[in-house]
Scaffold this active site. Structure first.
Site, mmCIF file in Angstrom:
data_model
loop_
_atom_site.group_PDB
_atom_site.id
_atom_site.type_symbol
_atom_site.label_atom_id
_atom_site.label_comp_id
_atom_site.label_asym_id
_atom_site.label_seq_id
_atom_site.Cartn_x
_atom_site.Cartn_y
_atom_site.Cartn_z
ATOM 1 N N ASN A 165 37.476 -94.434 -40.413
ATOM 2 C CA ASN A 165 36.830 -94.082 -41.683
ATOM 3 C C ASN A 165 37.919 -93.813 -42.724
ATOM 4 O OD1 ASN A 165 34.612 -93.063 -43.428
ATOM 5 N ND2 ASN A 165 35.733 -91.140 -43.215
ATOM 6 N N ASN B 280 42.484 -92.286 -36.727
ATOM 7 C CA ASN B 280 41.067 -91.990 -36.926
ATOM 8 C C ASN B 280 40.196 -92.954 -36.127
ATOM 9 O OD1 ASN B 280 38.765 -91.939 -39.724
ATOM 10 N ND2 ASN B 280 38.869 -90.595 -37.966
ATOM 11 N N ASN C 257 33.772 -78.856 -41.061
ATOM 12 C CA ASN C 257 33.559 -80.259 -41.435
ATOM 13 C C ASN C 257 33.129 -81.046 -40.199
ATOM 14 O OD1 ASN C 257 33.746 -82.641 -43.158
ATOM 15 N ND2 ASN C 257 35.544 -83.162 -41.939
ATOM 16 N N GLN D 114 10.664 -92.905 11.963
ATOM 17 C CA GLN D 114 11.329 -93.278 10.718
ATOM 18 C C GLN D 114 12.697 -92.608 10.666
ATOM 19 O OE1 GLN D 114 8.017 -93.694 7.346
ATOM 20 N NE2 GLN D 114 8.194 -91.608 8.075
ATOM 21 N N LYS E 182 35.925 -82.632 12.789
ATOM 22 C CA LYS E 182 35.371 -81.333 12.387
ATOM 23 C C LYS E 182 36.037 -80.824 11.108
ATOM 24 C CE LYS E 182 33.713 -77.106 14.600
ATOM 25 N NZ LYS E 182 32.336 -77.624 14.695
ATOM 26 N N ARG F 131 17.008 -93.988 5.097
ATOM 27 C CA ARG F 131 15.804 -94.744 4.736
ATOM 28 C C ARG F 131 15.606 -94.871 3.230
ATOM 29 N NH1 ARG F 131 10.361 -92.536 5.167
ATOM 30 N NH2 ARG F 131 11.322 -90.869 6.395
ATOM 31 N N TYR G 35 38.804 -91.792 -49.836
ATOM 32 C CA TYR G 35 39.122 -90.761 -48.845
ATOM 33 C C TYR G 35 40.325 -91.189 -48.010
ATOM 34 C CZ TYR G 35 38.905 -87.838 -44.707
ATOM 35 O OH TYR G 35 39.232 -86.984 -43.684
#
Length: 694
Positions: A372, A248, A475, A336, A444, A342, A94
């Protein structure tokens, strides 16, 4: 980090899980420090298997020199020779004798011409913008291209790709000469690799007339001009497989992912330290970092985040003062702290783990062979597979982006508490630093900007990888979208830097206001104490602890803008204390006491404005005698960085300087990596473990 293992190791760990687990040993902070150390090295030695995120980020920025390992030359040559021999044997392989993708049924014996055509048809990117003022917006940023060149060479050095060593040397020479081919920003799905952008590197190497590059001074060069400047003798005539070997692979997606993760890892450490600074300036209760809590939850990211925050808060002058204030009036604030403070370790912990896992995934990818077919010389065969599928990149980047969005959300929650006088325990609304809050709106505008940043960041957190479209005549029917996800994550990093900038300046503003608060409160205490002694020189006011208790409990910024007003909170509460004491006296003395109260208020009304103005003037001139508590804290290096190194100061409405001017300074410094050293200095004494609970 080793990826190609000796046989014994391969047999004992055939699935590579042990190697992956081994890479996660130690703290995240130590890993980030190593990343930065790699970044700062002067040379990057490429051998194919030990490239790091820090090294990629360094080469992307144009820093170190790149050297190729001579040990790799033999393997590279062997795979290249195998391709030529296979052509002579009429082996059908290929991309060497066949067409590409869905056209692989086609055959040819003209291997070199096939590679040339591959590069031509893949040069399908678009650089034009239609806007002369923005002629680079469709071009991949130069750092990402440099990183891609480095990673592609690293992959090809492993000797499975059928390409000549001389081509890798030429790419390295271009890198070292700071010559960068122009690649299109878009047009890749990172499956069958990053075909389109990488084809422009290949086209540059063969001297295609449409190839362009950026020179060391930012000038645009043709391929011929660039080769002459770099001293590369001539363009390459590609041999069979060499064009495919160049295009590739996943180098472009993993390149940008690497630079993104370098920044992301630093930003997550900053978020840990910033959360501790938030606890300091908000007079938070440090028990949220107690190791037992986090030990019982088991998550390592959470445990480390809590331990880092615990280290910053341990011995902090602000924490000590807060403990004292909480004793004076336990009901002044909730039992808390709110969740943004926290539960910050619980919130940040998973983000640390996600970003760390993504970093390891990308580090494996940049050391992988991802083209590949693969040439296995030892077995005399070409293996047809799919390592070009960049799914690790797409998934890692989607996950990283979600983590960055969560960090930004926490930062925004902390910021909005910090600027809101209903939540910030006595700081002025909007963190206004001026005398008149009606003419000073502080941060602000910055809060609005933060909302905008955070909203955009949350939008970017949406995944990319679920938007796959089938390509190449079905493909490439599944594809990773790795570069698209990397690009989106790069946007998220920029936005989180904007948020970090704004938040860091706000924290420094808050620390300065705490300092001013302390100086003002001391002055008010002295005035009230003096006035009580001189005016209320009758029983029951010889002991005026109750009066000073009012001063100590009242937020100074609630009255200091108009200290002479009889309706400000301090005056009202002092009056209530005096009335209560007067009414408790025998009936014959009550009238005398009430007359003293009026005189007391009149004296305060006369003295307080003068004293407040004196203190403010001394503060502005730097002649005050009360040291800023931040200097006694482990978080001080970040404050010093913003205030001293970057030459910023308390923002006030009386100053023509806008918040954005300071934000620009800090953002530029963060983008240049100048935050790293002060950030690490905050943690230089941390031993990598929580404080013992035994």
């Amino acid at each position: 980090m080793e990826f190609r293992q000796p046989n014994a190791t391969a047999l004992s760990d055939p699935l590579n899980w042990n190697v992956a687990a081994e890479a996660l040993k130690g703290s995240h902070l130590e890993e980030v420090k190593k990343m930065v150390k790699d970044y700062r090295k002067g040379t990057v030695q490429l051998g194919g298997e030990t490239l790091t995120i820090g090294q990629v980020a360094a080469v992307a920025s144009g820093g170190p020199t790149v050297e190729l390992s001579e040990e790799a030359r033999g393997g590279v040559k062997a795979s290249s020779d195998w391709v030529m021999e296979s052509m002579n044997r009429d082996t059908d392989t290929y991309g060497i004798t066949t067409g590409f993708g869905s056209s692989s049924r086609r055959r040819t014996d003209q291997g070199a011409a096939l590679q040339k055509e591959l590069i031509r048809y893949l040069n399908a990117g678009i650089f034009a913008t239609g806007n002369e003022d923005d002629d680079r917006s469709n071009t991949l940023p130069r750092p990402a291209t440099r990183a891609a060149m480095l990673i592609r060479v690293n992959t090809l050095l492993q000797g499975y790709s059928g390409i000549r060593f001389e081509i890798l040397e030429a790419i390295t020479t271009l890198l070292n000469c700071k010559i960068t081919p122009l690649l299109p920003l878009r047009g890749t799905i990172t499956a069958s690799g990053d075909l389109v952008p990488l084809s422009y590197i290949a086209g540059f190497l063969i001297g295609r007339p449409n190839s362009r590059s950026v020179g060391p001074s930012g000038e645009i060069l043709t391929a011929l001009e660039a080769f002459k400047l770099a001293g590369v003798s001539s363009f390459f005539e590609l041999r069979p497989k060499e064009g495919l070997a160049l295009v590739n692979g996943t180098a472009v997606g993993s390149a940008l992912a690497s630079t993104v993760l370098y920044d992301a890892n630093i930003l997550v450490v900053f978020s840990e330290v910033a959360s501790a600074m938030f606890a300091e300036v908000m007079q938070g209760k440090p028990e949220f970092t107690d190791h037992l809590t986090h030990k019982l939850k088991h998550h390592p990211g959470q445990i480390e985040a809590a331990a880092i925050m615990e280290h910053i808060l341990d011995g902090s002058s602000y924490v000590k003062e807060a403990l004292h204030l909480h004793k004076i009036d336990p009901l002044q604030k909730p039992k808390q702290d709110r969740y943004a403070l926290r539960t910050s370790p619980q919130w940040l912990g998973p983000q640390i783990e996600v970003i760390r896992a993504a970093t390891k995934m990308i580090e494996r990818e940049i050391n992988s062979v991802n083209d590949n077919p693969l040439i296995d010389v030892s077995r005399n065969k070409a293996i047809h597979g799919g390592n070009f599928q960049g799914t690790p990149i797409g998934v890692a980047m989607d996950n990283t982006r979600l983590a960055l969005a969560s960090i930004g959300k926490l930062m925004f929650a902390q910021f909005t508490e910090l600027v809101n006088d209903f939540y910030n325990n006595g700081l002025p609304s909007n963190l206004s630093g001026g005398r008149n809050p009606s003419l000073d709106y502080g941060l602000k505008g910055a809060e609005v900007a933060m909302a905008s940043y955070c909203s955009e960041l949350q939008f970017l957190a949406n995944p990319v990888t679920n938007h796959v479209e089938s390509a190449s005549q079905h493909n490439q029917d599944v594809n990773s979208l790795g570069l698209i996800s990397s690009r989106t994550t790069a946007e998220a990093v920029v936005i989180l830097k904007l948020m970090s900038t704004t938040y860091l300046v706000a924290l420094c503003q808050a620390f300065d206001l705490r300092h001013l608060e302390e100086i003002l409160k001391k002055a008010v205490n002295e005035v009230v104490s003096h006035t009580a002694k001189s005016v209320l020189a009758i029983e029951p006011f010889r002991k005026h602890d109750d009066i000073l208790g009012v001063v100590n409990r009242e937020y100074v910024f609630s009255y200091v803008d108009d200290p002479s007003s009889l309706t400000n909170p301090l005056m009202q509460k002092l009056r209530h204390v005096l009335f209560d004491k007067a009414l408790a006296e025998p009936e014959g003395e009550t009238d005398t006491v009430f007359r003293k109260i009026g005189a007391f208020e009149a004296e305060l009304k006369f003295l307080l404005p003068k004293e407040v103005e004196r203190v403010r003037t001394e503060y502005e001139n730097g002649t005050f005698n009360v040291a800023n508590r931040i200097k006694k804290c482990r978080s001080y290096p970040l404050y010093r960085f913003v205030r001293n190194e970057l030459e910023t100061r308390l923002l006030t409405g009386e100053d023509v300087r806008s918040p954005g001017e300071d934000f620009d300074k800090v953002f530029r410094a963060i983008s240049q990596g100048k935050l790293i050293d002060p950030l690490f200095e905050c943690l230089k004494e941390w031993n990598g473990a929580p404080i013992s609970i035994c």
